[in-house]
Each structure stands twice: as C-alpha cells, then as structure tokens.
Design a protein around this motif. Structure first.
Motif, PDB file in Angstrom:
ATOM      1  N   SER A   1       0.843  -1.194   0.000  1.00  0.00           N
ATOM      2  CA  SER A   1       0.000   0.000   0.000  1.00  0.00           C
ATOM      3  C   SER A   1       0.879   1.244   0.000  1.00  0.00           C
ATOM      4  O   SER A   1       2.008   1.213   0.494  1.00  0.00           O
ATOM      5  CB  SER A   1      -0.928   0.017   1.222  1.00  0.00           C
ATOM      6  N   ILE A   2       0.347   2.310  -0.558  1.00  0.00           N
ATOM      7  CA  ILE A   2       1.043   3.595  -0.581  1.00  0.00           C
ATOM      8  C   ILE A   2       0.263   4.566   0.297  1.00  0.00           C
ATOM      9  O   ILE A   2      -0.929   4.794   0.075  1.00  0.00           O
ATOM     10  CB  ILE A   2       1.155   4.173  -2.007  1.00  0.00           C
ATOM     11  N   VAL A   3       0.927   5.111   1.298  1.00  0.00           N
ATOM     12  CA  VAL A   3       0.301   6.046   2.237  1.00  0.00           C
ATOM     13  C   VAL A   3       0.996   7.401   2.104  1.00  0.00           C
ATOM     14  O   VAL A   3       2.229   7.461   2.038  1.00  0.00           O
ATOM     15  CB  VAL A   3       0.416   5.531   3.693  1.00  0.00           C
ATOM     16  N   THR A   4       0.194   8.472   2.069  1.00  0.00           N
ATOM     17  CA  THR A   4       0.750   9.818   1.963  1.00  0.00           C
ATOM     18  C   THR A   4       0.306  10.651   3.155  1.00  0.00           C
ATOM     19  O   THR A   4      -0.891  10.865   3.365  1.00  0.00           O
ATOM     20  CB  THR A   4       0.295  10.515   0.663  1.00  0.00           C
ATOM     21  N   PHE A   5       1.266  11.114   3.939  1.00  0.00           N
ATOM     22  CA  PHE A   5       0.979  12.021   5.049  1.00  0.00           C
ATOM     23  C   PHE A   5       0.935  13.464   4.553  1.00  0.00           C
ATOM     24  O   PHE A   5       1.646  13.834   3.611  1.00  0.00           O
ATOM     25  CB  PHE A   5       2.083  11.922   6.113  1.00  0.00           C
ATOM     26  N   LYS A   6       0.106  14.280   5.174  1.00  0.00           N
ATOM     27  CA  LYS A   6       0.195  15.716   4.981  1.00  0.00           C
ATOM     28  C   LYS A   6       1.520  16.203   5.558  1.00  0.00           C
ATOM     29  O   LYS A   6       2.169  15.476   6.312  1.00  0.00           O
ATOM     30  CB  LYS A   6      -0.981  16.432   5.660  1.00  0.00           C
ATOM     31  N   ARG A   7       1.917  17.411   5.201  1.00  0.00           N
ATOM     32  CA  ARG A   7       3.094  17.963   5.847  1.00  0.00           C
ATOM     33  C   ARG A   7       2.717  18.282   7.288  1.00  0.00           C
ATOM     34  O   ARG A   7       1.804  19.053   7.554  1.00  0.00           O
ATOM     35  CB  ARG A   7       3.572  19.225   5.113  1.00  0.00           C
ATOM     36  N   LEU A   8       3.410  17.662   8.211  1.00  0.00           N
ATOM     37  CA  LEU A   8       3.031  17.745   9.616  1.00  0.00           C
ATOM     38  C   LEU A   8       3.628  18.971  10.285  1.00  0.00           C
ATOM     39  O   LEU A   8       4.841  19.214  10.211  1.00  0.00           O
ATOM     40  CB  LEU A   8       3.479  16.481  10.350  1.00  0.00           C
ATOM     41  N   HIS A   9       2.761  19.733  10.955  1.00  0.00           N
ATOM     42  CA  HIS A   9       3.203  20.883  11.745  1.00  0.00           C
ATOM     43  C   HIS A   9       3.801  20.336  13.052  1.00  0.00           C
ATOM     44  O   HIS A   9       3.352  19.300  13.568  1.00  0.00           O
ATOM     45  CB  HIS A   9       2.009  21.793  12.046  1.00  0.00           C
ATOM     46  N   PRO A  10       4.795  21.003  13.596  1.00  0.00           N
ATOM     47  CA  PRO A  10       5.364  20.537  14.867  1.00  0.00           C
ATOM     48  C   PRO A  10       4.326  20.317  15.957  1.00  0.00           C
ATOM     49  O   PRO A  10       4.453  19.386  16.775  1.00  0.00           O
ATOM     50  CB  PRO A  10       6.338  21.659  15.240  1.00  0.00           C
ATOM     51  N   ASP A  11       3.273  21.139  15.976  1.00  0.00           N
ATOM     52  CA  ASP A  11       2.218  20.958  16.981  1.00  0.00           C
ATOM     53  C   ASP A  11       1.452  19.658  16.744  1.00  0.00           C
ATOM     54  O   ASP A  11       1.001  19.010  17.704  1.00  0.00           O
ATOM     55  CB  ASP A  11       1.242  22.140  16.956  1.00  0.00           C
ATOM     56  N   GLU A  12       1.280  19.277  15.479  1.00  0.00           N
ATOM     57  CA  GLU A  12       0.577  18.029  15.163  1.00  0.00           C
ATOM     58  C   GLU A  12       1.418  16.828  15.593  1.00  0.00           C
ATOM     59  O   GLU A  12       0.883  15.850  16.129  1.00  0.00           O
ATOM     60  CB  GLU A  12       0.282  17.967  13.662  1.00  0.00           C
ATOM     61  N   ILE A  13       2.709  16.913  15.363  1.00  0.00           N
ATOM     62  CA  ILE A  13       3.589  15.834  15.800  1.00  0.00           C
ATOM     63  C   ILE A  13       3.582  15.722  17.321  1.00  0.00           C
ATOM     64  O   ILE A  13       3.461  14.627  17.882  1.00  0.00           O
ATOM     65  CB  ILE A  13       5.020  16.060  15.274  1.00  0.00           C
ATOM     66  N   ALA A  14       3.647  16.861  18.000  1.00  0.00           N
ATOM     67  CA  ALA A  14       3.651  16.853  19.466  1.00  0.00           C
ATOM     68  C   ALA A  14       2.357  16.256  20.010  1.00  0.00           C
ATOM     69  O   ALA A  14       2.377  15.460  20.962  1.00  0.00           O
ATOM     70  CB  ALA A  14       3.853  18.269  19.994  1.00  0.00           C
ATOM     71  N   ALA A  15       1.231  16.620  19.408  1.00  0.00           N
ATOM     72  CA  ALA A  15      -0.058  16.098  19.864  1.00  0.00           C
ATOM     73  C   ALA A  15      -0.152  14.594  19.641  1.00  0.00           C
ATOM     74  O   ALA A  15      -0.661  13.849  20.492  1.00  0.00           O
ATOM     75  CB  ALA A  15      -1.200  16.818  19.159  1.00  0.00           C
ATOM     76  N   TYR A  16       0.357  14.137  18.509  1.00  0.00           N
ATOM     77  CA  TYR A  16       0.294  12.710  18.225  1.00  0.00           C
ATOM     78  C   TYR A  16       1.200  11.931  19.173  1.00  0.00           C
ATOM     79  O   TYR A  16       0.816  10.879  19.688  1.00  0.00           O
ATOM     80  CB  TYR A  16       0.659  12.411  16.774  1.00  0.00           C
ATOM     81  N   LEU A  17       2.369  12.462  19.425  1.00  0.00           N
ATOM     82  CA  LEU A  17       3.268  11.798  20.363  1.00  0.00           C
ATOM     83  C   LEU A  17       2.644  11.722  21.759  1.00  0.00           C
ATOM     84  O   LEU A  17       2.773  10.710  22.460  1.00  0.00           O
ATOM     85  CB  LEU A  17       4.604  12.530  20.417  1.00  0.00           C
TER      86      LEU A  17
ATOM     87  N   LEU B   1      -5.698   8.253  15.656  1.00  0.00           N
ATOM     88  CA  LEU B   1      -5.650   9.683  15.357  1.00  0.00           C
ATOM     89  C   LEU B   1      -4.885   9.997  14.078  1.00  0.00           C
ATOM     90  O   LEU B   1      -5.162  11.011  13.419  1.00  0.00           O
ATOM     91  CB  LEU B   1      -4.992  10.424  16.530  1.00  0.00           C
ATOM     92  N   ALA B   2      -3.950   9.135  13.712  1.00  0.00           N
ATOM     93  CA  ALA B   2      -3.160   9.381  12.499  1.00  0.00           C
ATOM     94  C   ALA B   2      -4.010   9.405  11.244  1.00  0.00           C
ATOM     95  O   ALA B   2      -3.600   9.979  10.225  1.00  0.00           O
ATOM     96  CB  ALA B   2      -2.061   8.329  12.358  1.00  0.00           C
ATOM     97  N   ALA B   3      -5.209   8.814  11.298  1.00  0.00           N
ATOM     98  CA  ALA B   3      -6.092   8.830  10.123  1.00  0.00           C
ATOM     99  C   ALA B   3      -6.376  10.255   9.663  1.00  0.00           C
ATOM    100  O   ALA B   3      -6.574  10.509   8.470  1.00  0.00           O
ATOM    101  CB  ALA B   3      -7.391   8.095  10.429  1.00  0.00           C
ATOM    102  N   GLY B   4      -6.402  11.194  10.606  1.00  0.00           N
ATOM    103  CA  GLY B   4      -6.663  12.586  10.262  1.00  0.00           C
ATOM    104  C   GLY B   4      -5.464  13.302   9.684  1.00  0.00           C
ATOM    105  O   GLY B   4      -5.578  14.459   9.245  1.00  0.00           O
ATOM    106  N   LEU B   5      -4.314  12.633   9.672  1.00  0.00           N
ATOM    107  CA  LEU B   5      -3.089  13.232   9.145  1.00  0.00           C
ATOM    108  C   LEU B   5      -2.686  12.634   7.802  1.00  0.00           C
ATOM    109  O   LEU B   5      -1.724  13.081   7.183  1.00  0.00           O
ATOM    110  CB  LEU B   5      -1.938  13.033  10.148  1.00  0.00           C
ATOM    111  N   ILE B   6      -3.439  11.626   7.368  1.00  0.00           N
ATOM    112  CA  ILE B   6      -3.102  10.917   6.134  1.00  0.00           C
ATOM    113  C   ILE B   6      -3.938  11.457   4.986  1.00  0.00           C
ATOM    114  O   ILE B   6      -5.171  11.416   5.009  1.00  0.00           O
ATOM    115  CB  ILE B   6      -3.309   9.406   6.323  1.00  0.00           C
ATOM    116  N   ARG B   7      -3.250  11.999   4.002  1.00  0.00           N
ATOM    117  CA  ARG B   7      -3.918  12.653   2.868  1.00  0.00           C
ATOM    118  C   ARG B   7      -4.449  11.656   1.847  1.00  0.00           C
ATOM    119  O   ARG B   7      -5.476  11.890   1.214  1.00  0.00           O
ATOM    120  CB  ARG B   7      -2.938  13.620   2.200  1.00  0.00           C
TER     121      ARG B   7
END
Length: 204
Positions: A136-152, A169-175
């Motif tokens: 499968s091919i998955v494409t993430f949006k460009r992640l803002h530092p705040d998005e990475i911090a929240a996910y972590l 939660l990562a489903a909302g970050l996958i384009r």
C-alpha cells in the motif's frame, strides 16, 4: 483448547487455526471476516533486518519465519502469521519503542509518500506454506510541529511500525491511501481470506 481438529456447529471437523501473533489488531481484523482463531501463540524470533535487506523481502521473511517457529510446536494445525513493514524508499522504519524514535519516523514521513508492506503466511496441516504480500502507498500531509507533538502525546505510536497507527488519530493526518487499509493496520484481509479459503478453512 487442544488437539488438531475442532467440531463446528454443523458437526464438521476442521483443522485448528493458530494465530502466530500477539497483536490485538490482527484478532480484530480476523473477526471482520468471521474468523476466530482457536489459539494465539506468538512467535518469539529475532526480527533484526539483514544488512541491506529490501523491505518487501524482510516483511515476507518475517511472516514466514514466525509461522514456521509456531508450526514446529503445533503440528497438524493451520498456522497464520503476518508482518507489517513501513518503508521510506529502501529504508525500513522501526517499530517505535520510544518517543524519540516515533518523532524521527514522523519527521521522515511528513509530507511524503511511503510504502506499507504487509506479508501473510499460512502453513497448513500438512506443513505446506503459502504466502501473500500486500503493498500500500500512504501519503501524510506535511506535519506541523504541533501536530507531531499532539500525536506523540497520544501514545498511539508505541510499538507501531513507522511510529503511527492508521486506525487511530493518524487517520486525520493521512492525505491519501492507495491499497489495503487492513494491510496498513496489520493484516491484509483480502490476501488472508484467500489463503484461508485455499487451505479449506471456512471464512466470510
């Protein structure tokens, strides 16, 4: 439950199915196609990639070795195993065990496409192994530092290949996703069902 066969409600005898994985996600996925393993017996093997081992070969090898390890102690059973690898180019990303490791994975995946390789092996009661591989091919949006911090902070990354879980939660970050959603979660159901049916195991 012990023994090599189980009687179904209709009185038919089928071979016991053993899932060679401790992953609760794989159990949940199997339930979607009406499959409940008779036993769960995780394989304990060395999962270190070989030097310069290609991601798809690594995934296939891991699934095969996990199944074989369990088959040796459960003769006469159907043994089902899987392995999921997140690859950025030829690089195999780890199953994140620390926040720093998860952050490094997300930094690599941010704003780019990557492959998720989900391998399945089924060893039948006669010891014959069959294999399938889902890509499968998955494409993430460009992640803002705040998005990475929240996910972590969510902790969902713990033990996940590539440091993320698409079912959370990562489903909302996958384009975009091209391929098998269940494969990215951890077990490609189309391929798994095909292997089970080819072995004569009843499933939805």
């Amino acid at each position: 439950m012990t023994g090599a066969a189980t009687a179904g409600l209709s009185g038919d005898i089928r071979t016991q199915l053993v899932l060679a994985s401790a992953s609760p996600r794989r159990l949940d996925l199997l339930a979607q196609i009406g499959v409940v393993p008779d036993a769960v017996d995780p394989a304990d093997i060395d999962e270190t990639p070989g030097k310069a081992e290609q991601p798809h070969l690594y995934a296939a090898r891991m699934a095969a070795e996990k199944a074989q390890a369990v088959a040796t102690r459960r003769p006469g059973c159907l043994i089902l195993s899987g392995d999921t690898v997140v690859a950025a180019g030829r690089r195999i990303l780890p199953k994140a065990e620390s926040e720093a490791e998860a952050r490094a994975c997300l930094d690599v995946l941010s704003g780019r496409r990557h492959r998720v390789l989900s391998a399945v092996t089924l060893i039948d009661a006669k010891g014959q192994a069959r294999h399938k591989l889902s890509t499968s091919i998955v494409t993430f949006k460009r992640l803002h530092p705040d998005e990475i911090a929240a996910y972590l902070a969510s902790g969902e990354w713990q033990g996940k290949a590539g440091g993320y879980a698409i079912q959370g939660l990562a489903a909302g970050l996958i384009r975009a996703l091209q391929g098998s959603h269940s494969g990215v979660v951890g077990l490609p159901l189309y391929e798994t069902r095909a292997l089970l049916r080819a072995s004569g195991y009843p499933c939805g």
